[in-house]
Scaffold this motif. Structure first.
Motif, mmCIF file in Angstrom:
data_model
loop_
_atom_site.group_PDB
_atom_site.id
_atom_site.type_symbol
_atom_site.label_atom_id
_atom_site.label_comp_id
_atom_site.label_asym_id
_atom_site.label_seq_id
_atom_site.Cartn_x
_atom_site.Cartn_y
_atom_site.Cartn_z
ATOM 1 N N GLY A 265 0.801 -1.222 0.000
ATOM 2 C CA GLY A 265 0.000 0.000 0.000
ATOM 3 C C GLY A 265 0.829 1.264 0.000
ATOM 4 N N PHE A 266 2.142 1.133 -0.158
ATOM 5 C CA PHE A 266 3.053 2.285 -0.217
ATOM 6 C C PHE A 266 2.875 3.199 0.998
ATOM 7 C CE2 PHE A 266 2.099 1.011 -4.602
ATOM 8 C CZ PHE A 266 3.368 0.665 -5.020
ATOM 9 N N GLY A 267 2.885 2.598 2.182
ATOM 10 C CA GLY A 267 2.843 3.414 3.390
ATOM 11 C C GLY A 267 1.740 3.034 4.339
ATOM 12 N N ALA A 268 1.713 3.751 5.468
ATOM 13 C CA ALA A 268 0.795 3.438 6.556
ATOM 14 C C ALA A 268 -0.656 3.631 6.146
ATOM 15 C CB ALA A 268 1.124 4.321 7.759
ATOM 16 N N GLY A 269 -1.548 2.872 6.794
ATOM 17 C CA GLY A 269 -2.970 3.013 6.507
ATOM 18 C C GLY A 269 -3.809 2.064 7.335
ATOM 19 N N VAL A 270 -5.115 2.102 7.076
ATOM 20 C CA VAL A 270 -6.061 1.234 7.780
ATOM 21 C C VAL A 270 -5.978 -0.163 7.180
ATOM 22 C CG1 VAL A 270 -8.501 0.810 8.289
ATOM 23 C CG2 VAL A 270 -7.614 3.151 8.330
ATOM 24 N N GLN A 271 -5.623 -1.157 8.014
ATOM 25 C CA GLN A 271 -5.504 -2.531 7.498
ATOM 26 C C GLN A 271 -6.738 -3.369 7.784
ATOM 27 O OE1 GLN A 271 -1.966 -4.742 8.615
ATOM 28 N NE2 GLN A 271 -2.328 -6.270 7.033
ATOM 29 N N HIS A 272 -7.482 -3.047 8.834
ATOM 30 C CA HIS A 272 -8.749 -3.759 8.990
ATOM 31 C C HIS A 272 -9.763 -2.954 9.788
ATOM 32 C CE1 HIS A 272 -7.645 -5.639 13.032
ATOM 33 N NE2 HIS A 272 -8.962 -5.623 13.175
ATOM 34 N N ILE A 273 -11.039 -3.275 9.548
ATOM 35 C CA ILE A 273 -12.159 -2.656 10.245
ATOM 36 C C ILE A 273 -12.953 -3.776 10.898
ATOM 37 C CG2 ILE A 273 -14.255 -1.259 10.026
ATOM 38 C CD1 ILE A 273 -13.056 -0.136 7.424
ATOM 39 N N ALA A 274 -13.276 -3.597 12.183
ATOM 40 C CA ALA A 274 -14.062 -4.595 12.919
ATOM 41 C C ALA A 274 -15.463 -4.050 13.169
ATOM 42 C CB ALA A 274 -13.387 -4.933 14.245
ATOM 43 N N PHE A 275 -16.471 -4.859 12.833
ATOM 44 C CA PHE A 275 -17.865 -4.515 13.084
ATOM 45 C C PHE A 275 -18.364 -5.275 14.306
ATOM 46 C CE2 PHE A 275 -17.671 -4.331 8.274
ATOM 47 C CZ PHE A 275 -17.533 -2.952 8.226
ATOM 48 N N GLN A 276 -19.249 -4.638 15.069
ATOM 49 C CA GLN A 276 -19.755 -5.267 16.290
ATOM 50 C C GLN A 276 -21.121 -5.906 16.050
ATOM 51 O OE1 GLN A 276 -21.035 -3.430 20.423
ATOM 52 N NE2 GLN A 276 -18.819 -3.288 20.169
ATOM 53 N N SER A 277 -21.276 -7.140 16.536
ATOM 54 C CA SER A 277 -22.543 -7.877 16.485
ATOM 55 C C SER A 277 -23.044 -8.096 17.906
ATOM 56 C CB SER A 277 -22.328 -9.235 15.792
ATOM 57 O OG SER A 277 -23.428 -10.095 16.024
ATOM 58 N N ASP A 278 -24.362 -8.149 18.073
ATOM 59 C CA ASP A 278 -24.940 -8.474 19.385
ATOM 60 C C ASP A 278 -25.088 -9.985 19.573
ATOM 61 O OD1 ASP A 278 -25.167 -5.810 19.972
ATOM 62 O OD2 ASP A 278 -27.247 -5.651 19.299
ATOM 63 N N ASP A 279 -25.030 -10.735 18.467
ATOM 64 C CA ASP A 279 -25.197 -12.193 18.524
ATOM 65 C C ASP A 279 -24.335 -12.814 17.438
ATOM 66 O OD1 ASP A 279 -25.985 -14.868 18.341
ATOM 67 O OD2 ASP A 279 -28.086 -14.431 18.794
ATOM 68 N N ILE A 280 -23.132 -13.221 17.800
ATOM 69 C CA ILE A 280 -22.162 -13.700 16.824
ATOM 70 C C ILE A 280 -22.651 -14.944 16.081
ATOM 71 C CG2 ILE A 280 -20.826 -15.247 18.336
ATOM 72 C CD1 ILE A 280 -19.251 -12.705 15.910
ATOM 73 N N PHE A 281 -23.458 -15.759 16.751
ATOM 74 C CA PHE A 281 -23.898 -17.007 16.106
ATOM 75 C C PHE A 281 -25.012 -16.752 15.091
ATOM 76 C CE2 PHE A 281 -22.078 -18.385 20.204
ATOM 77 C CZ PHE A 281 -20.992 -19.077 19.682
ATOM 78 N N GLU A 282 -25.911 -15.815 15.393
ATOM 79 C CA GLU A 282 -26.917 -15.411 14.410
ATOM 80 C C GLU A 282 -26.236 -14.742 13.219
ATOM 81 O OE1 GLU A 282 -30.321 -14.859 12.364
ATOM 82 O OE2 GLU A 282 -30.067 -16.092 14.170
ATOM 83 N N THR A 283 -25.265 -13.885 13.511
ATOM 84 C CA THR A 283 -24.501 -13.234 12.437
ATOM 85 C C THR A 283 -23.786 -14.272 11.590
ATOM 86 O OG1 THR A 283 -24.186 -11.162 13.637
ATOM 87 C CG2 THR A 283 -22.542 -11.696 11.964
ATOM 88 N N SER A 284 -23.143 -15.230 12.243
ATOM 89 C CA SER A 284 -22.410 -16.275 11.523
ATOM 90 C C SER A 284 -23.345 -17.068 10.607
ATOM 91 C CB SER A 284 -21.729 -17.212 12.523
ATOM 92 O OG SER A 284 -21.091 -18.269 11.859
ATOM 93 N N HIS A 285 -24.557 -17.351 11.106
ATOM 94 C CA HIS A 285 -25.545 -18.091 10.307
ATOM 95 C C HIS A 285 -25.903 -17.312 9.038
ATOM 96 C CE1 HIS A 285 -28.913 -20.708 9.405
ATOM 97 N NE2 HIS A 285 -29.741 -19.670 9.406
#
Length: 384
Positions: A265-285
């Motif tokens: 990426g030729f320099g520093a930057g945002v490498q990842h973004i994390a989103f928040q879920s209230d129910d990881i298993f419903e989200t995973s489904h």
């Protein structure tokens, strides 16, 4: 000498910030420094903007669709899309000129801009520029808002959105709704949990100083993360209630995945973004149904997890099925799902925090890095 300029800027910022703090606690003192507004309380991420071309823009759109985002609005005059889910606004900019395009030419497809919610956007810029941050502006078209902004460390732009003016109505003023072709069931993603910025190790102090002198943020102890090819130092900072969390990751050496991201990426930057879920298993489904390309976690991880935490078989089965990572500390729990890397090693993460878990799953980082390294190696073999 770029290093000398950085040292001088950091020294100035540190000194002015210190004198400002002293003058607030010791009334009557006058150090002759600029009149600074108080440190800024950032109450959330309003948006994150990506710059892309047609190819990488389509790649990003596929990933967002797989996470059940909807493309809800388009800019009235520009090639800019707004993708939404919960309180998350992702902007995809494929314009052929302007700042975003310049960022694309310099860094490739990447995060070029983020918007923070603040109480007073003008005062935020006033404090940041008084501490040495360059302000940012570009020509504003007819009907567009002139949103206060500065250049962050590394050249990215940070915009500020408040409710004192029309700024918080930017999506209604500058964008128009798109016709819905089909209903998209959300995956339960509520808000941005954190954003991780990768930089050279010797840049970390500059970034840290920039954030904690401008914003009301506290830092956590530095954590050393073992990469398959070296060490990455991680510094977490966050606002008092955790509305804005940032991870600053300093690449040590040249062979780590973090160092590879900087090179690509030729320099520093945002490498990842994390989103928040209230129910990881419903989200995973929902993610499984929508074809989300999750990072494959090795089988032995789950055997070790069960032995470490004494988790029951049903929970282990659920975790394994969704490629979900797990951590527990003082009764609080943390769940993580990662996407496979897309352009230049960028990736998404989905998390759930239970019982006030305050960390970032540091014990899982070596597992994630090894899995990403394996994915990267497979991709390199396929392209040879």
């Amino acid at each position: 000498q770029p290093g000398g300029r950085t040292l001088a800027r950091d020294s100035y910022r540190s000194l002015v910030n210190l004198l400002d703090e002293v003058s607030r606690t010791e009334p009557g003192t006058d150090f002759g420094i600029p009149d600074l507004p108080e440190r800024v309380y950032a109450s959330g991420f309003e948006f994150v903007e990506f710059t892309a071309d047609e190819t990488s823009g389509a790649q990003l759109a596929d990933m967002l669709s797989a996470m059940c985002f909807r493309m809800e609005r388009k800019h009235v005059t520009k090639s800019v899309e707004l993708w939404r889910q919960g309180a998350i606004n992702i902007v995809v900019n494929t314009e052929k000129d302007g700042f975003a395009h310049s960022a694309f030419l310099g860094h490739g497809p990447s995060v070029c801009d983020m918007g923070l919610r603040v109480k007073d956007a003008d005062q935020t810029v006033q404090r940041a520029t008084a501490l040495g941050a360059p302000d940012f502006s570009q020509p504003v078209g007819t009907g567009e808002l002139d949103i206060p902004a500065i250049r962050g460390v590394g050249g990215n732009v940070v915009h500020f959105i408040d409710e004192k003016s029309d700024l918080h109505r930017v999506w209604d003023i500058e964008f128009e709704p798109v016709a819905k072709t089909k209903a998209t069931q959300p995956a339960g993603l509520r808000r941005i949990d954190h954003l991780a910025q990768t930089m050279r190790h010797d840049e970390m102090q500059s970034w840290l100083l920039y954030y904690i002198s401008t914003f009301e943020m506290a830092k956590s102890p530095i954590v050393n993360v073992a990469d398959p090819s070296g060490v990455v130092q991680s510094q977490a900072i966050e606002s008092p209630e955790g509305e804005v969390r940032l991870n600053l990751n300093g690449a040590v050496g040249h062979r780590t995945l973090a160092a590879s991201f900087l090179e690509d990426g030729f320099g520093a930057g945002v490498q990842h973004i994390a989103f928040q879920s209230d129910d990881i298993f419903e989200t995973s489904h929902q993610l499984l149904k929508s074809g989300f390309p999750s990072l494959t976690i090795p089988e032995n991880y789950y055997a070790d997890l069960q032995a470490t935490f004494g988790l029951d078989d049903d929970l282990i089965t659920q975790l394994r099925r969704g490629n979900i990572l797990y951590d527990r500390a003082a009764g609080a729990e943390y769940f993580q799902i990662y996407s496979r890397p897309i352009f230049n090693g960028f990736f998404f993460e989905i998390v759930e925090r239970r019982m006030g878990y305050a960390g970032y799953g540091a014990r899982n980082a070596p597992i994630r890095l090894a899995a990403q390294s394996k994915t990267q190696s497979v991709k390199e073999v396929q392209t040879q």
